[in-house]
Motif scaffolding. Structure first.
Motif, mmCIF file in Angstrom:
data_model
loop_
_atom_site.group_PDB
_atom_site.id
_atom_site.type_symbol
_atom_site.label_atom_id
_atom_site.label_comp_id
_atom_site.label_asym_id
_atom_site.label_seq_id
_atom_site.Cartn_x
_atom_site.Cartn_y
_atom_site.Cartn_z
ATOM 1 N N LEU A 133 30.494 37.480 33.743
ATOM 2 C CA LEU A 133 30.821 36.615 35.500
ATOM 3 C C LEU A 133 31.762 36.855 36.364
ATOM 4 O O LEU A 133 31.989 37.379 37.350
ATOM 5 C CB LEU A 133 29.569 35.709 35.619
ATOM 6 C CG LEU A 133 28.348 36.054 35.361
ATOM 7 C CD1 LEU A 133 27.713 34.637 35.104
ATOM 8 C CD2 LEU A 133 27.262 36.909 37.096
ATOM 9 N N LEU A 134 32.743 36.247 35.417
ATOM 10 C CA LEU A 134 33.638 35.216 36.023
ATOM 11 C C LEU A 134 35.347 36.445 35.994
ATOM 12 O O LEU A 134 36.200 36.537 37.529
ATOM 13 C CB LEU A 134 34.509 34.146 35.479
ATOM 14 C CG LEU A 134 33.834 32.514 35.416
ATOM 15 C CD1 LEU A 134 34.042 31.871 34.805
ATOM 16 C CD2 LEU A 134 34.356 32.476 36.396
ATOM 17 N N ARG A 135 34.512 37.633 35.374
ATOM 18 C CA ARG A 135 35.524 39.071 35.354
ATOM 19 C C ARG A 135 35.420 39.980 36.762
ATOM 20 O O ARG A 135 36.168 40.453 36.801
ATOM 21 C CB ARG A 135 35.556 40.152 34.337
ATOM 22 C CG ARG A 135 35.831 39.334 32.086
ATOM 23 C CD ARG A 135 36.113 40.081 31.765
ATOM 24 N NE ARG A 135 35.863 40.234 30.029
ATOM 25 C CZ ARG A 135 36.947 40.295 29.513
ATOM 26 N NH1 ARG A 135 38.154 39.622 30.542
ATOM 27 N NH2 ARG A 135 37.320 39.608 28.479
ATOM 28 N N GLN A 136 34.646 39.448 37.556
ATOM 29 C CA GLN A 136 33.946 40.178 38.500
ATOM 30 C C GLN A 136 34.968 39.049 40.010
ATOM 31 O O GLN A 136 34.781 39.434 40.600
ATOM 32 C CB GLN A 136 32.484 40.267 38.817
ATOM 33 C CG GLN A 136 31.311 40.805 37.928
ATOM 34 C CD GLN A 136 30.098 40.336 37.758
ATOM 35 O OE1 GLN A 136 29.969 40.576 38.507
ATOM 36 N NE2 GLN A 136 29.958 40.638 36.736
ATOM 37 N N THR A 137 35.419 38.331 40.022
ATOM 38 C CA THR A 137 35.976 36.757 40.400
ATOM 39 C C THR A 137 37.575 37.646 40.280
ATOM 40 O O THR A 137 37.873 37.619 39.568
ATOM 41 C CB THR A 137 35.493 35.869 40.497
ATOM 42 O OG1 THR A 137 35.969 35.281 39.303
ATOM 43 C CG2 THR A 137 33.687 35.570 40.576
ATOM 44 N N ASP A 138 38.144 36.907 40.968
ATOM 45 C CA ASP A 138 39.471 36.559 41.561
ATOM 46 C C ASP A 138 39.596 34.984 41.039
ATOM 47 O O ASP A 138 40.954 34.591 41.209
ATOM 48 C CB ASP A 138 40.151 36.768 42.683
ATOM 49 C CG ASP A 138 40.217 38.069 42.725
ATOM 50 O OD1 ASP A 138 40.223 39.255 42.597
ATOM 51 O OD2 ASP A 138 39.954 38.172 44.675
#
Length: 587
Positions: A133-138
């Motif tokens: 999930l966090l790979r989809q964010t900045d």
């Protein structure tokens, strides 16, 4: 953003004025709960109010923040099950708020809690989900933190190559974000991996770099742990003085900042190092300190054990609720779409059936594991035969044995000695002796019955068909007496100056389980009473046996006849002192 008590103090006046409404009031409660570090119960109160108000105003973003803050506080308080419940609710709220970063953070918190409980399988599952999930964010720092924690969990289960992969990526991200404390933890953890792999030069290099950064940031807890790893490195090199120096540095740092867990671990390592150096007095001194501080952190371990005893079924149900909530929202959006979307829904249903079957399989596995854990716990309390009867019939029928050998022991002068000690030191001393007694009794296939204060009781001839229980009991008694004498001599510089009295008798007994709550296995009968009289009429360092036992062991052991001695409520009884095994035992 770091926590700051002064921020909470300055906001309390605004809170008590009660003028803020809507999202401004939600943000105030969030900041109050986050920054209130002196009073965790007050912080929990603010988080609970934030949750209630967010529900009232249907604000999913602040509902996520409220549940996450509540989980963080309960985790600090040791309420790990409650914390898990809050983190799962935080994940649901983040999904409804379409807040991917929050969803990833909630999954990381769930994984961290499972790791703390000791459930490595669940921890790895939720770390993978958080990272995805966090790979989809900045949010680079959060992603790096999730990778770091996942690497730490891989290290805990000895998957060192996987741990290094996680640490390499997290280290690059921390460096890119100029996040010093993350870089320090990363370096230190890499050093610990290299230490476990035997690459001492790289281990020392990375750990020293981590310590240098952490000293600048005044974050001392990990420094104390890293110093013990450097101590291990020098121990492997054969440099015992340097290993001792690093462990002492770790202990001094832990004491200075009140790090109880690290104080316990450093004392244990010093005890082991001094034992290798042949300094038994110093070794015992540090071992006693280890016990004191180990007991002071046992509350957390107890919580972990309680959490482990859960089948994880409730938590899995909560995850199922999350999945169903997602599915309902998808179904509502897709109801207006045509036939093509219907095919997609059929595919989703197929996936759902697969997941359901997978969930049932995992639940059965968890139940089997919990059953095995429960069986082991029962066997630790009751003899195997008795435990099986209790499981099958729900109760245990008393059983008579024609010949059982019973031993009683106690410490001479223990009462006056115990009055001079603190409760912690008293328990520690008794535990030191009785732990060794337990090992000796188990070695000779005897049954520990109970302890009362400084008295220790065990029996032989229960639940087995062997006829040599008297010989085995005498052998065990000689080992116990030798251990007590050896300990007294080794610890001449300490205040540990006990003498032990031992009494043994053989005869018929009745055995069974008493009570329905906190039940206990016990034995009764004249043989037990006579064994107790043998002990009370014994002398320091002596093993006093009855005529019944003497007749069974006289061919194997040298004994000295004491004569007939008057015993309270029993009249005159023949007694013998065991002097040792015969030099030549008849075949």
């Amino acid at each position: 953003m770091a926590q700051d008590q002064s921020v909470a103090d300055s906001l309390k006046k605004i809170y008590h004025e009660g003028k803020l409404k809507g999202e401004a009031k939600l943000e105030l409660l969030r900041n109050l709960s986050f920054n209130e570090v002196n009073d965790l119960e007050l912080s929990l109160k603010y988080a609970t109010e934030l949750i209630a108000l967010s529900k009232l105003e249907s604000n999913q973003l602040y509902l996520y923040r409220g549940f996450r803050q509540k989980g963080d506080i309960d985790r600090l308080l040791g309420n790990l099950d409650i914390a898990l419940n809050s983190y799962f609710k935080a994940e649901v709220a983040a999904i409804k708020a379409v807040y991917i970063s929050g969803e990833g953070i909630a999954n990381m918190c769930i994984a961290d809690t499972y790791s703390e409980i000791g459930n490595s399988n669940n921890a790895q599952i939720y770390y993978d989900k958080a990272i995805k999930l966090l790979r989809q964010t900045d949010d680079t720092v959060r992603l790096a933190t999730a990778l770091l924690n996942a690497g730490d969990e891989a290290f805990n289960i000895a998957k060192y190559d996987l741990a290094l992969q996680y640490f390499e990526e997290s280290g690059n991200l921390f460096k890119k974000s100029n996040y010093l404390i993350g870089s320090a933890y990363n370096k230190g953890n890499i050093g610990m991996v290299y230490a476990e792999q035997g690459n001492n030069s790289l281990a020392e290099e990375n750990i020293n770099e981590a310590i240098k950064i952490l000293e600048e940031l005044e974050d001392y807890s990990p420094i104390a742990e890293y110093l013990t790893y450097i101590s291990d490195i020098y121990l492997k090199k054969g440099d015992l003085p340097t290993a001792l120096d690093y462990t002492k540095r770790s202990l001094n740092l832990a004491k200075k900042y009140g790090l109880k867990k690290q104080i316990s671990e450093s004392n244990l390592q010093l005890s082991e190092l001094y034992e290798q150096a042949g300094n038994l007095v110093a070794s015992y001194k540090y071992y006693k300190e280890h016990i004191v501080y180990r007991d002071s952190v046992r509350n957390l371990e107890t919580v972990q054990q309680m959490a482990d005893q859960r089948t994880n079924f409730e938590v899995s149900q909560k995850q199922t609720e999350v999945d169903l909530a997602e599915q309902r929202e998808k179904n509502q959006r897709n109801m207006t779409i045509g036939t093509a979307i219907a095919l997609v829904l059929i595919g989703i249903m197929a996936i759902g059936l697969y997941r359901r079957n997978n969930f049932i399989r995992k639940t059965k596995q968890i139940i089997e594991e919990e059953k095995e854990r429960s069986d082991k716990l029962l066997l630790n309390i009751l003899p195997e035969e008795t435990a099986l009867e209790l499981k099958e019939k729900g109760k245990v029928k008393a059983k008579k044995y024609d010949a059982v050998t019973v031993l009683f022991s106690d410490f001479k002068g223990f009462t006056s000695y115990s009055e001079k000690l603190s409760p912690e030191a008293l328990v520690e001393t008794v535990d030191f002796y009785f732990s060794k007694f337990d090992a000796i009794i188990e070695k000779h296939s005897l049954e520990k019955i109970k302890t009362i204060g400084d008295a220790y009781m065990c029996a032989g001839g229960l639940h087995d068909n062997e006829k040599d229980h008297a010989d085995r009991m005498i052998s065990a008694a000689l080992e116990i007496a030798a251990f007590v004498e050896e300990t007294k001599n080794d610890m001449a510089a300490s205040d540990l100056t006990f003498d032990i009295r031992i009494g043994i008798n053989t005869g018929p007994v009745v055995a069974g389980v008493v009570g329905t709550h906190k039940f206990a296995y016990d034995i009764w009968g004249d043989a037990v009473n006579v064994a107790s009289r043998m002990e009370s009429n014994s002398e320091a360092g002596k093993i006093n046996i009855s005529e019944n036992t003497y007749e069974l062991i006289k061919d194997s052991y040298d004994c000295a006849f004491r004569g007939e001695i008057e015993v309270k409520n029993r009249g005159s009884l023949k007694m013998y002192y065991v002097e040792g095994m015969k030099s030549s035992v008849p075949a």
